[in-house]
Design a protein around this motif. Structure first.
Motif, mmCIF file in Angstrom:
data_model
loop_
_atom_site.group_PDB
_atom_site.id
_atom_site.type_symbol
_atom_site.label_atom_id
_atom_site.label_comp_id
_atom_site.label_asym_id
_atom_site.label_seq_id
_atom_site.Cartn_x
_atom_site.Cartn_y
_atom_site.Cartn_z
ATOM 1 N N SER A 164 0.832 -1.206 0.000
ATOM 2 C CA SER A 164 0.000 0.000 0.000
ATOM 3 C C SER A 164 0.864 1.252 0.000
ATOM 4 C CB SER A 164 -0.940 -0.001 1.209
ATOM 5 O OG SER A 164 -0.202 -0.024 2.425
ATOM 6 N N GLN A 165 1.964 1.226 0.747
ATOM 7 C CA GLN A 165 2.871 2.365 0.761
ATOM 8 C C GLN A 165 3.587 2.509 -0.577
ATOM 9 O OE1 GLN A 165 3.443 4.718 3.326
ATOM 10 N NE2 GLN A 165 4.479 5.711 1.613
ATOM 11 N N GLU A 166 3.978 1.377 -1.155
ATOM 12 C CA GLU A 166 4.672 1.418 -2.443
ATOM 13 C C GLU A 166 3.765 1.985 -3.534
ATOM 14 O OE1 GLU A 166 7.807 0.840 -2.781
ATOM 15 O OE2 GLU A 166 8.160 0.004 -0.774
ATOM 16 N N PHE A 167 2.497 1.589 -3.544
ATOM 17 C CA PHE A 167 1.576 2.087 -4.562
ATOM 18 C C PHE A 167 1.295 3.575 -4.365
ATOM 19 C CE2 PHE A 167 -0.342 -2.391 -5.205
ATOM 20 C CZ PHE A 167 0.664 -2.681 -6.097
ATOM 21 N N SER A 168 1.256 4.013 -3.108
ATOM 22 C CA SER A 168 1.074 5.445 -2.857
ATOM 23 C C SER A 168 2.262 6.231 -3.384
ATOM 24 C CB SER A 168 0.903 5.691 -1.355
ATOM 25 O OG SER A 168 -0.265 5.075 -0.862
ATOM 26 N N ASP A 169 3.465 5.706 -3.103
ATOM 27 C CA ASP A 169 4.673 6.370 -3.610
ATOM 28 C C ASP A 169 4.710 6.333 -5.143
ATOM 29 O OD1 ASP A 169 5.398 6.779 -1.001
ATOM 30 O OD2 ASP A 169 6.839 5.124 -0.919
ATOM 31 N N LEU A 170 4.192 5.247 -5.691
ATOM 32 C CA LEU A 170 4.184 5.115 -7.153
ATOM 33 C C LEU A 170 3.338 6.217 -7.792
ATOM 34 C CD1 LEU A 170 4.981 3.415 -9.632
ATOM 35 C CD2 LEU A 170 2.916 2.056 -9.240
ATOM 36 N N VAL A 171 2.200 6.510 -7.189
ATOM 37 C CA VAL A 171 1.333 7.569 -7.711
ATOM 38 C C VAL A 171 2.045 8.924 -7.651
ATOM 39 C CG1 VAL A 171 -0.815 8.839 -7.337
ATOM 40 C CG2 VAL A 171 -0.799 6.342 -7.173
ATOM 41 N N ILE A 172 2.753 9.158 -6.530
ATOM 42 C CA ILE A 172 3.478 10.427 -6.368
ATOM 43 C C ILE A 172 4.561 10.555 -7.431
ATOM 44 C CG2 ILE A 172 5.009 11.706 -4.832
ATOM 45 C CD1 ILE A 172 3.444 10.496 -2.488
ATOM 46 N N MET A 173 5.308 9.490 -7.670
ATOM 47 C CA MET A 173 6.370 9.523 -8.678
ATOM 48 C C MET A 173 5.783 9.750 -10.072
ATOM 49 S SD MET A 173 9.158 9.216 -7.013
ATOM 50 C CE MET A 173 9.532 8.791 -5.305
ATOM 51 N N GLN A 174 4.661 9.090 -10.322
ATOM 52 C CA GLN A 174 4.027 9.234 -11.638
ATOM 53 C C GLN A 174 3.566 10.669 -11.868
ATOM 54 O OE1 GLN A 174 0.367 7.076 -12.069
ATOM 55 N NE2 GLN A 174 0.470 7.057 -14.295
ATOM 56 N N ARG A 175 2.948 11.258 -10.850
ATOM 57 C CA ARG A 175 2.482 12.635 -10.989
ATOM 58 C C ARG A 175 3.656 13.601 -11.156
ATOM 59 N NH1 ARG A 175 -1.462 10.696 -12.372
ATOM 60 N NH2 ARG A 175 -3.485 10.590 -11.303
ATOM 61 N N GLY A 176 4.720 13.385 -10.409
ATOM 62 C CA GLY A 176 5.888 14.229 -10.538
ATOM 63 C C GLY A 176 6.516 14.131 -11.913
ATOM 64 N N TYR A 177 6.579 12.888 -12.437
ATOM 65 C CA TYR A 177 7.155 12.676 -13.772
ATOM 66 C C TYR A 177 6.284 13.350 -14.839
ATOM 67 C CZ TYR A 177 9.753 10.231 -17.417
ATOM 68 O OH TYR A 177 10.537 9.934 -18.490
ATOM 69 N N GLN A 178 4.963 13.202 -14.708
ATOM 70 C CA GLN A 178 4.060 13.831 -15.686
ATOM 71 C C GLN A 178 4.188 15.350 -15.649
ATOM 72 O OE1 GLN A 178 0.297 12.220 -14.418
ATOM 73 N NE2 GLN A 178 0.367 10.545 -15.910
ATOM 74 N N ALA A 179 4.278 15.904 -14.431
ATOM 75 C CA ALA A 179 4.392 17.351 -14.319
ATOM 76 C C ALA A 179 5.688 17.850 -14.943
ATOM 77 C CB ALA A 179 4.312 17.769 -12.852
ATOM 78 N N SER A 180 6.806 17.137 -14.682
ATOM 79 C CA SER A 180 8.096 17.550 -15.244
ATOM 80 C C SER A 180 8.075 17.449 -16.767
ATOM 81 C CB SER A 180 9.224 16.683 -14.668
ATOM 82 O OG SER A 180 9.360 16.881 -13.273
ATOM 83 N N SER A 181 7.458 16.377 -17.281
ATOM 84 C CA SER A 181 7.385 16.237 -18.742
ATOM 85 C C SER A 181 6.525 17.336 -19.354
ATOM 86 C CB SER A 181 6.833 14.856 -19.107
ATOM 87 O OG SER A 181 5.500 14.709 -18.651
ATOM 88 N N GLN A 182 5.503 17.791 -18.625
ATOM 89 C CA GLN A 182 4.658 18.876 -19.123
ATOM 90 C C GLN A 182 5.431 20.182 -19.199
ATOM 91 O OE1 GLN A 182 1.485 18.510 -20.291
ATOM 92 N NE2 GLN A 182 1.756 20.632 -20.978
ATOM 93 N N VAL A 183 6.326 20.391 -18.202
ATOM 94 C CA VAL A 183 7.163 21.593 -18.228
ATOM 95 C C VAL A 183 8.062 21.571 -19.460
ATOM 96 C CG1 VAL A 183 9.037 22.811 -17.052
ATOM 97 C CG2 VAL A 183 7.095 21.947 -15.739
ATOM 98 N N VAL A 184 8.656 20.406 -19.754
ATOM 99 C CA VAL A 184 9.512 20.287 -20.939
ATOM 100 C C VAL A 184 8.721 20.622 -22.198
ATOM 101 C CG1 VAL A 184 10.861 18.698 -22.353
ATOM 102 C CG2 VAL A 184 11.058 18.605 -19.869
ATOM 103 N N SER A 185 7.499 20.087 -22.304
ATOM 104 C CA SER A 185 6.671 20.350 -23.486
ATOM 105 C C SER A 185 6.322 21.826 -23.606
ATOM 106 C CB SER A 185 5.383 19.517 -23.410
ATOM 107 O OG SER A 185 5.670 18.141 -23.426
ATOM 108 N N THR A 186 5.967 22.423 -22.468
ATOM 109 C CA THR A 186 5.594 23.839 -22.488
ATOM 110 C C THR A 186 6.777 24.709 -22.879
ATOM 111 O OG1 THR A 186 3.916 23.447 -20.791
ATOM 112 C CG2 THR A 186 4.656 25.727 -21.112
ATOM 113 N N ALA A 187 7.941 24.453 -22.279
ATOM 114 C CA ALA A 187 9.139 25.236 -22.602
ATOM 115 C C ALA A 187 9.513 25.061 -24.062
ATOM 116 C CB ALA A 187 10.293 24.819 -21.695
ATOM 117 N N ASN A 188 9.359 23.849 -24.568
ATOM 118 C CA ASN A 188 9.659 23.600 -25.973
ATOM 119 C C ASN A 188 8.703 24.391 -26.881
ATOM 120 O OD1 ASN A 188 11.011 21.967 -28.154
ATOM 121 N ND2 ASN A 188 8.884 21.302 -28.455
#
Length: 394
Positions: A358-382
């Motif tokens: 349960s803790q691992e899946f919670s952390d997984l969601v956090i990592m996924q959201r962080g990765y998506q947000a960072s990728s969105q910044v790259v797209s926006t800057a591009n």
């Protein structure tokens, strides 16, 4: 704009590492003795920028992204699981098993899946490394049953009797008196008891091997109870081809001599000799001491498991195969179960992974959201760079 892309890339790289840690934890959720890890994050360096202000200048700070410091092992104890194998052991509390490889390297593990190899050494089922114990001086030594696979015979020294010897009987013979010699051979003797004429309560005891008299003695009773001063008979029995065996015929406990007519219930209660035996079972007690059981009913104690303990999480690192190695030897100490803060040993059990899904899946969601947000910044800057270049071309 390029700075923004670089900063977002550090986020992508950091969250990718976080995903890798979570992936490793979940993949080892069923690995005995496995300890989960967590990734530590920190922000990178900053640069100063200037913005206008009423009284001069403000020193603005602009960050350069995400940094990963490393992983931290979580040594919280996992649940105990029954295996049905007496040589599987788990530590309930602090402590790790000490394992030694062929090259002399020492590793530590919470994985207590052990077995004896063909040489009689206790080894890890996972790696084949020898499991270390403590010798009489407290030093590390291999645990071995090479010289303990059989239990030697023990010659009979005492034969105990029980029952009632009728005080009015003219004689009494007890047959099937078993005597075991030092070689483990069994001999069937008999004991004949005859009352002493003119001395009430006294009996002459004769040990016989067939028709051959082995030895004689006298026992006595007072008011039907054994006279403590005359309750045993000592003889010496010499089996054919064997050394003499000193024997004590003991009538001091659970023997009476009351009038029961011609019927007596006197019989052999026990004898303390044993024949040779083979090893039938090996297990560990709560202190980590090896307990051996033999087919002749005898038990013996072997070596005691050695345990290691560290005082700082910085002193230990994972090396794979459910094992850890010492990073800083000054923070380590060696001892035995139940002493100096070390936990107890549970035989027939293993400690399973301490991964909390349960803790691992919670952390997984956090990592996924962080990765998506960072990728969105790259797209926006591009996109902004593309607009910038398009403006220049007009």
């Amino acid at each position: 704009m390029l700075d923004s892309i670089y900063i977002a890339m550090t986020g992508l790289h950091g969250y990718e590492k976080g995903l890798r840690v979570i992936s490793n934890d979940t993949a080892n959720m069923n690995t005995p003795g496995f300890k989960r890890s967590s990734l530590q994050f920190s922000d990178l360096f900053y640069s100063s920028g200037n913005t206008g202000g009423q009284n001069g200048q403000y020193a603005g700070q602009f960050g350069f992204g995400l940094n990963t410091l490393g992983t931290v092992l979580n040594f919280q104890q996992g649940q105990m699981q029954n295996t049905g194998n007496d040589l599987d052991v788990a530590v309930d509390g602090q402590g790790l098993f000490v394992l030694k490889g062929e090259g002399g390297s020492v590793h530590y593990s919470r994985d207590g899946q052990f077995k004896f190899n063909t040489d009689g050494d206790l080894v890890s089922t996972t790696t084949g490394e020898r499991v270390m114990g403590l010798d009489a001086t407290g030093s590390l030594s291999a645990i071995s049953i090479a010289s303990l696979k059989t239990s030697a015979a023990k010659a009979t020294s005492t034969i105990s009797f029980s029952g009632n010897l009728s005080s009015t009987a003219t004689s009494q013979t007890v047959g099937s008196v078993t005597v075991i010699d030092a070689a483990g051979s069994t001999h069937s003797l008999s004991v004949k008891l005859v009352p002493v004429t003119g001395n009430t309560g006294s009996w002459t005891v004769t040990l016989q091997d067939g028709t051959t008299t082995v030895g004689t003695g006298t026992i006595g009773f007072i008011n039907g109870q054994p006279d403590p001063a005359h309750a045993t008979v000592s003889v010496s029995y010499t089996p054919g081809g064997q050394a003499a065996i000193p024997l004590t015929l003991d009538f001091s406990n659970n023997v009476t001599s009351f009038d029961s007519g011609s019927q007596s219930t006197l019989a052999v209660a026990s004898q303390n000799g044993v024949g040779p035996g083979n090893l039938t079972k090996a297990t560990f007690d709560g202190t980590g001491t090896l307990i051996l059981t033999y087919s002749n009913g005898q038990t013996a104690k072997g070596s005691r498991l050695a345990l290691g303990r560290f005082n700082s999480p910085d002193a230990v690192a994972s090396v794979g195969d459910n094992e850890f190695e010492v990073v800083d030897g000054r923070a380590w100490e060696t001892g035995a179960a139940g002493n100096q803060g070390f936990g107890s040993v549970r035989s027939g059990m293993v400690e399973i992974s301490n991964v909390d899904l349960s803790q691992e899946f919670s952390d997984l969601v956090i990592m996924q959201r962080g990765y998506q947000a960072s990728s969105q910044v790259v797209s926006t800057a591009n996109d902004m760079l593309t607009e910038l270049f398009a403006m220049r071309g007009k």
